[in-house]
Write a protein that holds these residues in place. Structure first.
Motif, short mmCIF file in Angstrom:
data_model
loop_
_atom_site.label_atom_id
_atom_site.label_comp_id
_atom_site.label_asym_id
_atom_site.label_seq_id
_atom_site.Cartn_x
_atom_site.Cartn_y
_atom_site.Cartn_z
N THR A 22 -13.97 -7.06 0.96
CA THR A 22 -13.92 -8.52 0.83
C THR A 22 -14.30 -8.96 -0.58
O THR A 22 -15.05 -8.30 -1.28
CB THR A 22 -14.83 -9.22 1.84
N ARG A 23 -13.76 -10.10 -0.97
CA ARG A 23 -13.93 -10.68 -2.29
C ARG A 23 -14.77 -11.96 -2.21
O ARG A 23 -15.01 -12.47 -1.14
CB ARG A 23 -12.56 -11.00 -2.88
N ALA A 24 -15.18 -12.47 -3.37
CA ALA A 24 -15.97 -13.70 -3.41
C ALA A 24 -15.10 -14.93 -3.13
O ALA A 24 -15.59 -15.95 -2.64
CB ALA A 24 -16.66 -13.86 -4.77
N GLU A 38 -4.81 -8.19 0.73
CA GLU A 38 -3.97 -9.41 0.68
C GLU A 38 -4.00 -10.05 -0.71
O GLU A 38 -3.01 -10.65 -1.14
CB GLU A 38 -4.40 -10.41 1.77
N HIS A 39 -5.12 -9.90 -1.42
CA HIS A 39 -5.21 -10.36 -2.81
C HIS A 39 -4.16 -9.63 -3.67
O HIS A 39 -3.49 -10.26 -4.51
CB HIS A 39 -6.63 -10.07 -3.34
N SER A 40 -4.01 -8.34 -3.46
CA SER A 40 -3.04 -7.56 -4.23
C SER A 40 -1.61 -8.02 -3.94
O SER A 40 -0.76 -8.04 -4.83
CB SER A 40 -3.19 -6.07 -3.91
N LEU A 69 -1.46 -1.67 -7.15
CA LEU A 69 -2.43 -0.57 -7.22
C LEU A 69 -3.78 -0.96 -7.78
O LEU A 69 -4.74 -0.19 -7.64
CB LEU A 69 -1.90 0.51 -8.18
N HIS A 70 -3.85 -2.11 -8.48
CA HIS A 70 -4.96 -2.32 -9.41
C HIS A 70 -6.34 -2.32 -8.75
O HIS A 70 -7.33 -2.01 -9.40
CB HIS A 70 -4.74 -3.60 -10.23
N ASP A 71 -6.40 -2.67 -7.47
CA ASP A 71 -7.71 -2.79 -6.82
C ASP A 71 -8.05 -1.62 -5.89
O ASP A 71 -9.08 -1.67 -5.22
CB ASP A 71 -7.79 -4.11 -6.03
N LEU A 72 -7.21 -0.61 -5.81
CA LEU A 72 -7.47 0.49 -4.86
C LEU A 72 -8.83 1.14 -5.06
O LEU A 72 -9.46 1.60 -4.10
CB LEU A 72 -6.37 1.55 -4.94
N VAL A 73 -9.30 1.16 -6.30
CA VAL A 73 -10.62 1.76 -6.57
C VAL A 73 -11.74 1.05 -5.80
O VAL A 73 -12.81 1.64 -5.58
CB VAL A 73 -10.96 1.76 -8.08
N GLU A 74 -11.48 -0.18 -5.40
CA GLU A 74 -12.52 -0.92 -4.66
C GLU A 74 -12.80 -0.32 -3.28
O GLU A 74 -13.80 -0.64 -2.66
CB GLU A 74 -12.13 -2.40 -4.53
N ILE A 75 -11.90 0.54 -2.81
CA ILE A 75 -12.18 1.25 -1.55
C ILE A 75 -13.50 2.02 -1.68
O ILE A 75 -14.29 2.07 -0.73
CB ILE A 75 -11.01 2.20 -1.21
N LEU A 139 -2.68 -12.64 -14.64
CA LEU A 139 -2.40 -13.10 -13.27
C LEU A 139 -3.60 -12.86 -12.36
O LEU A 139 -3.92 -13.69 -11.51
CB LEU A 139 -1.18 -12.37 -12.71
N ASP A 140 -4.26 -11.72 -12.54
CA ASP A 140 -5.43 -11.37 -11.72
C ASP A 140 -6.56 -12.38 -11.92
O ASP A 140 -7.42 -12.55 -11.04
CB ASP A 140 -5.89 -9.95 -12.10
N ARG A 141 -6.58 -13.04 -13.07
CA ARG A 141 -7.59 -14.07 -13.33
C ARG A 141 -7.12 -15.45 -12.86
O ARG A 141 -7.95 -16.34 -12.62
CB ARG A 141 -7.90 -14.13 -14.83
CA LIG Z 1 -9.18 -7.76 -9.01
#
Ligand SMILES: [Ca+2]
Lengths: 199, 199
Positions: A22-24, A38-40, A69-75, A139-141
């Motif tokens: 989950t994100r802020a 879903e963010h990705s 792919l950019h957020d997969l590390v958050e797993i 875009l991510d920002r």
């Molecule tokens: Ca991100």
């Protein structure tokens, strides 16, 4: 089943876990936090739709892949909110090292050639140097700012964010790849910060 | 702000609502239903990773774009589970007409040229005739099967699905675009149906 397909299935099933990170930022109606899966998706859609805002040298299809792919590390590492610890937590060296190790592990589930290719794509995004990476990072920002505004404040409330903080932490990064978008977004969010005397 | 960018923001903010559309399939750990936003992300990732399974004439970047968009109509219409009403609900004419109207409305939020382009992409997916659409549709059928298995049964429990039903409703569609993938998936799910005497 070929070993190659087995490895691809293993990666795809591992990736599913991103739906539990989950994100802020809340989702559009403020009813729950957004998750990084879903963010990705949102970001890939942003890249597709805002393609005509991309500067010279941006490869839109590559940006879309990067954003998938950019957020997969958050797993492994979780999402670190950009406004946490006064903005200091997000780029801390220990976090960057943990993310790099997570990328090795997760892309390492794939067949070797494919894992190397997708790891390189993630590294290109993180390095934020090529026109495609700068576009994708911008875009991510952008998306969380529009979501926060839509949800009535979202993580700006939680972290007491002021407009100058947002401009420094987020606006400058959006403006780098998407100057016209940042001007438009800034005009939209100004009333929210003005109403709270956070200019 | 240009009108063009305003229209693109309106579309992107509308699209966010897909995160509130729930599906019959649970997420990986069975803790909650998957939503159609994160589902769309999964599918785009499947297209990227399973690119080497694509047949002649498949454009992977186009398939990814198609999959990012393919469920947006559910914002108006909701997700109709493939196993509901014995499989009859999913392709009912009234549903298809409602989806077509939803597509007109949602893509109509975009600048005219862009809306027409993305509407055509959605229509190509729905028609399921081009090699790219067949590949994308096959992925859309593959991911829920792997997720159901991973979650211990998922919507197969709820709808009392047998293997012959799954083969007819889902397997044939996977096999059309991804024959090797269907063989591999079938081998994986066989023990689940065998253990429940649903062969
Ligand atoms: Ca991100």
């Amino acid at each position: 089943m070929t070993t190659r397909l087995e490895q691809q299935f293993a990666f795809l099933l591992e990736a599913e876990k991103l739906k539990s990170v989950t994100r802020a930022t809340p989702i559009h109606d403020g009813s729950r936090p957004e998750n990084s899966g879903e963010h990705s998706w949102s970001l890939a859609l942003y890249a597709l739709v805002l393609a005509d805002q991309a500067g010279h040298g941006v490869d839109i299809s590559r940006a879309i892949r990067m954003l998938l792919l950019h957020d997969l590390v958050e797993i492994d590492v979780g999402d670190v909110p950009i406004h946490a610890q006064g903005g200091a937590a997000h780029d801390a060296p220990a976090l960057l090292a943990a993310e790099a190790a997570a990328a090795e592990r997760i892309f390492g589930l794939l067949p070797e050639d494919q894992g190397a290719e997708l790891l390189a794509l993630w590294q290109e995004f993180e390095a934020n140097e090529t026109p495609t990476a700068v576009f994708a990072k911008s875009l991510d920002r952008t998306q969380p700012v529009l979501l926060n505004l839509r949800a009535g404040g979202g993580s700006w409330e939680e972290f007491n964010v002021t407009l100058p903080q947002l401009e420094a932490r987020v606006g400058a990064k959006i403006a780098r790849g998407l100057p016209e978008v940042w001007q438009a977004v800034r005009a939209r969010i100004l009333p929210w910060f003005a109403a709270r005397e956070r200019l």
